[in-house]
Motif scaffolding. Sequence first.
Motif, PDB file in Angstrom:
ATOM      1  N   SER B  54       0.841  -1.203   0.000  1.00 38.93           N
ATOM      2  CA  SER B  54       0.000   0.000   0.000  1.00 38.93           C
ATOM      3  C   SER B  54       0.872   1.248   0.000  1.00 38.93           C
ATOM      4  O   SER B  54       0.499   2.281  -0.543  1.00 38.93           O
ATOM      5  CB  SER B  54      -0.989  -0.007   1.167  1.00 38.93           C
ATOM      6  N   GLY B  55       2.082   1.138   0.592  1.00 41.09           N
ATOM      7  CA  GLY B  55       3.039   2.254   0.541  1.00 41.09           C
ATOM      8  C   GLY B  55       3.464   2.525  -0.885  1.00 41.09           C
ATOM      9  O   GLY B  55       3.488   3.667  -1.337  1.00 41.09           O
ATOM     10  N   ILE B  56       3.758   1.452  -1.619  1.00 45.59           N
ATOM     11  CA  ILE B  56       4.142   1.603  -3.026  1.00 45.59           C
ATOM     12  C   ILE B  56       2.979   2.182  -3.824  1.00 45.59           C
ATOM     13  O   ILE B  56       3.147   3.071  -4.656  1.00 45.59           O
ATOM     14  CB  ILE B  56       4.584   0.233  -3.615  1.00 45.59           C
ATOM     15  N   GLY B  57       1.788   1.688  -3.518  1.00 45.02           N
ATOM     16  CA  GLY B  57       0.592   2.195  -4.205  1.00 45.02           C
ATOM     17  C   GLY B  57       0.439   3.680  -4.015  1.00 45.02           C
ATOM     18  O   GLY B  57       0.190   4.417  -4.968  1.00 45.02           O
ATOM     19  N   ARG B  58       0.637   4.138  -2.774  1.00 46.50           N
ATOM     20  CA  ARG B  58       0.503   5.571  -2.511  1.00 46.50           C
ATOM     21  C   ARG B  58       1.570   6.373  -3.238  1.00 46.50           C
ATOM     22  O   ARG B  58       1.320   7.452  -3.730  1.00 46.50           O
ATOM     23  CB  ARG B  58       0.574   5.841  -1.011  1.00 46.50           C
ATOM     24  N   SER B  59       2.781   5.802  -3.320  1.00 45.69           N
ATOM     25  CA  SER B  59       3.852   6.488  -4.042  1.00 45.69           C
ATOM     26  C   SER B  59       3.456   6.688  -5.493  1.00 45.69           C
ATOM     27  O   SER B  59       3.652   7.758  -6.068  1.00 45.69           O
ATOM     28  CB  SER B  59       5.150   5.688  -4.000  1.00 45.69           C
ATOM     29  N   LEU B  60       2.893   5.653  -6.092  1.00 53.54           N
ATOM     30  CA  LEU B  60       2.475   5.746  -7.489  1.00 53.54           C
ATOM     31  C   LEU B  60       1.337   6.743  -7.646  1.00 53.54           C
ATOM     32  O   LEU B  60       1.176   7.353  -8.690  1.00 53.54           O
ATOM     33  CB  LEU B  60       2.046   4.364  -8.014  1.00 53.54           C
ATOM     34  N   ALA B  61       0.548   6.898  -6.612  1.00 57.79           N
ATOM     35  CA  ALA B  61      -0.570   7.835  -6.679  1.00 57.79           C
ATOM     36  C   ALA B  61      -0.109   9.254  -6.386  1.00 57.79           C
ATOM     37  O   ALA B  61      -0.916  10.166  -6.312  1.00 57.79           O
ATOM     38  CB  ALA B  61      -1.664   7.427  -5.693  1.00 57.79           C
ATOM     39  N   GLY B  62       1.185   9.448  -6.216  1.00 56.44           N
ATOM     40  CA  GLY B  62       1.714  10.791  -5.986  1.00 56.44           C
ATOM     41  C   GLY B  62       1.641  11.219  -4.537  1.00 56.44           C
ATOM     42  O   GLY B  62       1.797  12.386  -4.220  1.00 56.44           O
ATOM     43  N   GLU B  63       1.392  10.271  -3.649  1.00 55.98           N
ATOM     44  CA  GLU B  63       1.342  10.590  -2.226  1.00 55.98           C
ATOM     45  C   GLU B  63       2.622  10.079  -1.574  1.00 55.98           C
ATOM     46  O   GLU B  63       3.417   9.388  -2.198  1.00 55.98           O
ATOM     47  CB  GLU B  63       0.126   9.917  -1.572  1.00 55.98           C
ATOM     48  N   SER B  64       2.799  10.380  -0.278  1.00 53.22           N
ATOM     49  CA  SER B  64       4.010   9.905   0.375  1.00 53.22           C
ATOM     50  C   SER B  64       3.896   8.408   0.663  1.00 53.22           C
ATOM     51  O   SER B  64       2.806   7.866   0.856  1.00 53.22           O
ATOM     52  CB  SER B  64       4.281  10.704   1.646  1.00 53.22           C
ATOM     53  N   PHE B  65       5.047   7.763   0.680  1.00 55.14           N
ATOM     54  CA  PHE B  65       5.130   6.326   0.911  1.00 55.14           C
ATOM     55  C   PHE B  65       4.651   5.999   2.325  1.00 55.14           C
ATOM     56  O   PHE B  65       3.969   5.013   2.553  1.00 55.14           O
ATOM     57  CB  PHE B  65       6.585   5.897   0.726  1.00 55.14           C
ATOM     58  N   PHE B  66       5.011   6.861   3.259  1.00 54.84           N
ATOM     59  CA  PHE B  66       4.688   6.616   4.658  1.00 54.84           C
ATOM     60  C   PHE B  66       3.512   7.453   5.130  1.00 54.84           C
ATOM     61  O   PHE B  66       3.264   8.538   4.605  1.00 54.84           O
ATOM     62  CB  PHE B  66       5.888   6.932   5.545  1.00 54.84           C
ATOM     63  N   LEU B  67       2.830   6.914   6.126  1.00 52.05           N
ATOM     64  CA  LEU B  67       1.765   7.666   6.783  1.00 52.05           C
ATOM     65  C   LEU B  67       2.140   7.818   8.247  1.00 52.05           C
ATOM     66  O   LEU B  67       2.809   6.958   8.808  1.00 52.05           O
ATOM     67  CB  LEU B  67       0.444   6.905   6.686  1.00 52.05           C
ATOM     68  N   SER B  68       1.705   8.906   8.845  1.00 48.20           N
ATOM     69  CA  SER B  68       1.894   9.078  10.280  1.00 48.20           C
ATOM     70  C   SER B  68       0.555   8.891  10.970  1.00 48.20           C
ATOM     71  O   SER B  68      -0.456   9.403  10.490  1.00 48.20           O
ATOM     72  CB  SER B  68       2.422  10.475  10.584  1.00 48.20           C
ATOM     73  N   THR B  69       0.558   8.159  12.083  1.00 41.15           N
ATOM     74  CA  THR B  69      -0.662   7.982  12.867  1.00 41.15           C
ATOM     75  C   THR B  69      -0.467   8.650  14.231  1.00 41.15           C
ATOM     76  O   THR B  69       0.557   8.443  14.884  1.00 41.15           O
ATOM     77  CB  THR B  69      -0.984   6.491  13.062  1.00 41.15           C
ATOM     78  N   TYR B  70      -1.436   9.482  14.614  1.00 39.25           N
ATOM     79  CA  TYR B  70      -1.339  10.235  15.857  1.00 39.25           C
ATOM     80  C   TYR B  70      -2.386   9.734  16.847  1.00 39.25           C
ATOM     81  O   TYR B  70      -3.513   9.436  16.469  1.00 39.25           O
ATOM     82  CB  TYR B  70      -1.581  11.731  15.603  1.00 39.25           C
ATOM     83  N   ARG B  71      -2.000   9.630  18.141  1.00 39.55           N
ATOM     84  CA  ARG B  71      -2.965   9.320  19.194  1.00 39.55           C
ATOM     85  C   ARG B  71      -2.468   9.935  20.494  1.00 39.55           C
ATOM     86  O   ARG B  71      -1.282  10.261  20.622  1.00 39.55           O
ATOM     87  CB  ARG B  71      -3.149   7.801  19.339  1.00 39.55           C
ATOM     88  N   SER B  72      -3.391  10.056  21.419  1.00 35.31           N
ATOM     89  CA  SER B  72      -3.026  10.611  22.728  1.00 35.31           C
ATOM     90  C   SER B  72      -2.419   9.501  23.574  1.00 35.31           C
ATOM     91  O   SER B  72      -3.006   8.430  23.718  1.00 35.31           O
ATOM     92  CB  SER B  72      -4.278  11.195  23.400  1.00 35.31           C
ATOM     93  N   LEU B  73      -1.218   9.734  24.154  1.00 36.61           N
ATOM     94  CA  LEU B  73      -0.529   8.719  24.963  1.00 36.61           C
ATOM     95  C   LEU B  73      -1.287   8.401  26.240  1.00 36.61           C
ATOM     96  O   LEU B  73      -1.349   7.258  26.666  1.00 36.61           O
ATOM     97  CB  LEU B  73       0.869   9.232  25.332  1.00 36.61           C
ATOM     98  N   ASP B  74      -1.852   9.426  26.865  1.00 40.15           N
ATOM     99  CA  ASP B  74      -2.481   9.245  28.170  1.00 40.15           C
ATOM    100  C   ASP B  74      -4.002   9.337  28.109  1.00 40.15           C
ATOM    101  O   ASP B  74      -4.663   9.325  29.138  1.00 40.15           O
ATOM    102  CB  ASP B  74      -1.928  10.287  29.154  1.00 40.15           C
ATOM    103  N   GLY B  75      -4.544   9.447  26.901  1.00 42.84           N
ATOM    104  CA  GLY B  75      -5.993   9.542  26.770  1.00 42.84           C
ATOM    105  C   GLY B  75      -6.534  10.935  27.046  1.00 42.84           C
ATOM    106  O   GLY B  75      -7.703  11.229  26.796  1.00 42.84           O
TER     107      GLY B  75
END
Lengths: 218, 230
Positions: B54-75
């Motif tokens: 899916s990383g390669i797919g995104r690269s071909l689609a002109g998006e970045s290879f990697f995604l960042s996921t954010y969450r709250s550590l302590d809720g």
Amino acid sequence: MNFDIDGNPDFGQLTVGLEPGEKFLAEAGSMAFMSDGTEIGSKIIGGLGKALIRKVVGKESLFVGEYSHPTGGNVTFSPDRPGMIVHRKMRGDTFVLTAGSFLAATPGITLNTKFVSFSAMFSGEGAFTIEASGGGDLFFNSYGAIIEKQVNGSLTVDTGHAVAWDPGLKYTVATIAGAKSTILSGEGLVLNFTGQGTVYIQTRTLGSVARWVGGMYR
Amino acid sequence: MDVQVEDRGAFSWVQVGLEGEEQFVSESGAMFRSSTNIDIEVTTRGGKGGGILSGIGRSLAGESFFLSTYRSLDGQPGDVGLAPTHQGEIRKIELDGSARWLCTGGSYLGSARSLELDTAFQGIGGMLSGESLSFMGVTGEGPLVVTAFGKLTEIEVDGNFTVDTGHVVAFEETLSYSVGKAAKSFIKSFLVGEGLVLKFSGRGRVYVQSHNPDEFGKSLGSMLPPRREG
């Protein structure tokens, strides 16, 4: 035909409402989106010779797109760079555009290429200008915002910032403080305008952005 | 989850407020600030069936290879600021799960972790044309954030509508679409500098951008001084 310019001064785009039978000419590659059924032809403005000169020396494309719609529709155009679009109503007069600032026109307008000076050619700035004449609607664009400055006497404008002016104004091409400082400072040539008329000046130049970006990979 | 577009205009950005178990995904490199209780995980995942492919797919689609996921550590409530590469407007689209949305290269900024991401290829013709004609597909319920180069305009299509491929930001898949030429013949399309267009038909929303990033890149690129070797 009706015109709507939206997004000035940052992201100007031009929407043209075409009635059946009306035609509109726009810089190659400038169409962004359009009603279904819009017909696109190619046209040369001012004859092949003039168009060839504009292409080779004036940074313009050889062909312009000719847009029409058999039942009426809208076409939206945008320049290659963000900035402002200005509408000028032409009534048989002439108007001077620097190379690259032509966006679109109604078919009654003709474009001619005028040689400016050898020194301008060697400086890498536009050595030619485009003279628009005839009757109709003319649209030109800038990088950054456009300042409309009334000249009454004289005015000095950096060549890179000059977009367009009234042909009644006379001008000479000069350097601000000699050739050496021109090369060292990156400050290009200037146009010294004299007389009475309007000059359109852009607040940014893409050339200086390119010089800055170019400096990043040295 | 509280997703707010801040500072309208050329220098728009997005603030994402997260608490509890909420997670938000963005294109990697988009985060410019966050509160200290935010954890960032960089992955190639894009919903179910993620991974390298899916990383390669995104690269071909002109998006970045990697995604960042954010969450709250302590809720506890925390926030993340995201900004795109280009100057231009940003829009939040609330997906209701009824239709997949397709984003063109570079226009996806982020989405709730609950949304699934995939890549929709437009075939070899799209790649040969030199224009990015692979899309990033977004499915599910939750907020999706897209960015434009320049002004972002929403168009409610009912019937047929044609957009230059370089000006498409995102659209609902309730619309059917085909890749075509702008003028009647390829030669004419080429002469007037119009490459390929997307022809939409049916009913649905299309977001378009006033300016074409590739056109700007070509204009700027042609002015760059030659690179010095060594």
